[in-house]
Design a protein around this motif. Structure first.
Motif, PDB file in Angstrom:
ATOM      1  N   MET A 169       1.765  27.007 -22.171  1.00 48.61           N
ATOM      2  CA  MET A 169       2.407  27.381 -20.912  1.00 48.61           C
ATOM      3  C   MET A 169       1.564  26.887 -19.746  1.00 48.61           C
ATOM      4  O   MET A 169       0.342  26.966 -19.763  1.00 48.61           O
ATOM      5  CB  MET A 169       2.561  28.894 -20.867  1.00 48.61           C
ATOM      6  N   ASP A 170       2.216  26.365 -18.711  1.00 49.51           N
ATOM      7  CA  ASP A 170       1.517  25.852 -17.545  1.00 49.51           C
ATOM      8  C   ASP A 170       0.894  26.983 -16.740  1.00 49.51           C
ATOM      9  O   ASP A 170       1.407  28.101 -16.704  1.00 49.51           O
ATOM     10  CB  ASP A 170       2.483  25.074 -16.637  1.00 49.51           C
ATOM     11  N   LYS A 171      -0.205  26.649 -16.084  1.00 49.19           N
ATOM     12  CA  LYS A 171      -0.875  27.597 -15.201  1.00 49.19           C
ATOM     13  C   LYS A 171       0.014  27.844 -13.975  1.00 49.19           C
ATOM     14  O   LYS A 171       0.618  26.904 -13.449  1.00 49.19           O
ATOM     15  CB  LYS A 171      -2.199  26.974 -14.747  1.00 49.19           C
ATOM     16  N   PRO A 172       0.102  29.083 -13.501  1.00 47.01           N
ATOM     17  CA  PRO A 172       0.890  29.311 -12.283  1.00 47.01           C
ATOM     18  C   PRO A 172       0.276  28.565 -11.098  1.00 47.01           C
ATOM     19  O   PRO A 172      -0.920  28.299 -11.087  1.00 47.01           O
ATOM     20  CB  PRO A 172       0.807  30.824 -12.087  1.00 47.01           C
ATOM     21  N   GLU A 173       1.109  28.260 -10.128  1.00 52.22           N
ATOM     22  CA  GLU A 173       0.634  27.527  -8.952  1.00 52.22           C
ATOM     23  C   GLU A 173       0.734  28.403  -7.714  1.00 52.22           C
ATOM     24  O   GLU A 173       1.512  29.352  -7.655  1.00 52.22           O
ATOM     25  CB  GLU A 173       1.440  26.248  -8.785  1.00 52.22           C
ATOM     26  N   ILE A 174      -0.095  28.054  -6.722  1.00 52.98           N
ATOM     27  CA  ILE A 174      -0.076  28.754  -5.435  1.00 52.98           C
ATOM     28  C   ILE A 174       0.107  27.739  -4.317  1.00 52.98           C
ATOM     29  O   ILE A 174      -0.279  26.583  -4.446  1.00 52.98           O
ATOM     30  CB  ILE A 174      -1.382  29.575  -5.214  1.00 52.98           C
ATOM     31  N   ALA A 175       0.710  28.180  -3.232  1.00 52.80           N
ATOM     32  CA  ALA A 175       0.907  27.323  -2.059  1.00 52.80           C
ATOM     33  C   ALA A 175      -0.226  27.579  -1.078  1.00 52.80           C
ATOM     34  O   ALA A 175      -0.558  28.731  -0.782  1.00 52.80           O
ATOM     35  CB  ALA A 175       2.246  27.629  -1.416  1.00 52.80           C
ATOM     36  N   ILE A 176      -0.812  26.494  -0.581  1.00 49.91           N
ATOM     37  CA  ILE A 176      -1.911  26.586   0.387  1.00 49.91           C
ATOM     38  C   ILE A 176      -1.729  25.521   1.459  1.00 49.91           C
ATOM     39  O   ILE A 176      -0.838  24.670   1.353  1.00 49.91           O
ATOM     40  CB  ILE A 176      -3.295  26.395  -0.290  1.00 49.91           C
ATOM     41  N   GLU A 177      -2.584  25.546   2.463  1.00 46.77           N
ATOM     42  CA  GLU A 177      -2.638  24.499   3.480  1.00 46.77           C
ATOM     43  C   GLU A 177      -4.067  23.990   3.555  1.00 46.77           C
ATOM     44  O   GLU A 177      -5.018  24.742   3.334  1.00 46.77           O
ATOM     45  CB  GLU A 177      -2.231  25.044   4.846  1.00 46.77           C
ATOM     46  N   VAL A 178      -4.207  22.713   3.899  1.00 47.85           N
ATOM     47  CA  VAL A 178      -5.514  22.111   4.151  1.00 47.85           C
ATOM     48  C   VAL A 178      -5.416  21.429   5.512  1.00 47.85           C
ATOM     49  O   VAL A 178      -4.462  20.686   5.770  1.00 47.85           O
ATOM     50  CB  VAL A 178      -5.903  21.091   3.056  1.00 47.85           C
ATOM     51  N   VAL A 179      -6.386  21.704   6.398  1.00 48.57           N
ATOM     52  CA  VAL A 179      -6.343  21.135   7.749  1.00 48.57           C
ATOM     53  C   VAL A 179      -7.668  20.468   8.111  1.00 48.57           C
ATOM     54  O   VAL A 179      -8.732  20.859   7.632  1.00 48.57           O
ATOM     55  CB  VAL A 179      -6.015  22.207   8.815  1.00 48.57           C
ATOM     56  N   TYR A 180      -7.551  19.453   8.964  1.00 43.30           N
ATOM     57  CA  TYR A 180      -8.720  18.771   9.519  1.00 43.30           C
ATOM     58  C   TYR A 180      -8.332  18.268  10.894  1.00 43.30           C
ATOM     59  O   TYR A 180      -7.183  17.867  11.117  1.00 43.30           O
ATOM     60  CB  TYR A 180      -9.150  17.606   8.632  1.00 43.30           C
ATOM     61  N   ALA A 181      -9.273  18.277  11.817  1.00 45.12           N
ATOM     62  CA  ALA A 181      -8.964  17.828  13.175  1.00 45.12           C
ATOM     63  C   ALA A 181     -10.141  17.096  13.794  1.00 45.12           C
ATOM     64  O   ALA A 181     -11.295  17.490  13.629  1.00 45.12           O
ATOM     65  CB  ALA A 181      -8.588  19.020  14.048  1.00 45.12           C
ATOM     66  N   LEU A 182      -9.802  16.049  14.507  1.00 40.27           N
ATOM     67  CA  LEU A 182     -10.736  15.369  15.398  1.00 40.27           C
ATOM     68  C   LEU A 182     -10.248  15.676  16.809  1.00 40.27           C
ATOM     69  O   LEU A 182      -9.215  16.312  16.993  1.00 40.27           O
ATOM     70  CB  LEU A 182     -10.719  13.861  15.141  1.00 40.27           C
ATOM     71  N   ALA A 183     -10.956  15.216  17.802  1.00 35.19           N
ATOM     72  CA  ALA A 183     -10.554  15.494  19.179  1.00 35.19           C
ATOM     73  C   ALA A 183      -9.164  14.928  19.490  1.00 35.19           C
ATOM     74  O   ALA A 183      -8.403  15.519  20.244  1.00 35.19           O
ATOM     75  CB  ALA A 183     -11.583  14.914  20.143  1.00 35.19           C
ATOM     76  N   ASP A 184      -8.828  13.786  18.880  1.00 35.65           N
ATOM     77  CA  ASP A 184      -7.571  13.122  19.220  1.00 35.65           C
ATOM     78  C   ASP A 184      -6.554  13.056  18.076  1.00 35.65           C
ATOM     79  O   ASP A 184      -5.484  12.486  18.227  1.00 35.65           O
ATOM     80  CB  ASP A 184      -7.867  11.707  19.700  1.00 35.65           C
ATOM     81  N   LYS A 185      -6.885  13.633  16.925  1.00 34.02           N
ATOM     82  CA  LYS A 185      -5.992  13.521  15.773  1.00 34.02           C
ATOM     83  C   LYS A 185      -6.176  14.737  14.869  1.00 34.02           C
ATOM     84  O   LYS A 185      -7.298  15.132  14.583  1.00 34.02           O
ATOM     85  CB  LYS A 185      -6.342  12.241  15.007  1.00 34.02           C
TER      86      LYS A 185
END
Length: 107
Positions: A1-17
């Motif tokens: 059986m597959d491992k359950p999955e979770i929803a997440i976010e990953v963020v990164y920011a520079l001054a202009d992007k």
């Protein structure tokens, strides 16, 4: 059986992007693994996800290789500091004290 999955976010920011990626990862994924899985380095050449400081919702994670993510958490990839904030405050205080001393001598 597959491992359950979770929803997440990953963020990164520079001054202009900025980039926010929503992804699904297996339950039990560490903060560092999520950052690496995100593919964020493809959007920001030179970004070293293997050693970048990481956090969750604005709080630095001391051991991102060990901290396991929970559903809905946002992994934040931090830029390295250009200057040590403590040192900058110390220099500013020294400059203010010198200015005050110079003003006192002038009067």
């Amino acid at each position: 059986m597959d491992k359950p999955e979770i929803a997440i976010e990953v963020v990164y920011a520079l001054a202009d992007k900025q980039k926010l990626l929503r992804l699904t990862v297996p339950a039990g994924t560490s903060v560092r693994d999520a950052a690496l899985r995100s593919g964020m380095a493809a959007f920001f050449p030179g970004l070293d996800l293997a050693s970048a400081p990481l956090g969750i919702f604005g709080k630095a994670v001391a051991k991102p290789d060990e901290r396991i993510l929970e559903e809905g958490e946002r992994v934040e990839i931090y830029r390295p500091l250009i200057a040590d904030p403590k040192e900058v405050r110390k220099q500013r205080a020294a400059k203010a004290a010198k200015t005050k001393a110079d003003d006192a001598e002038a009067n």
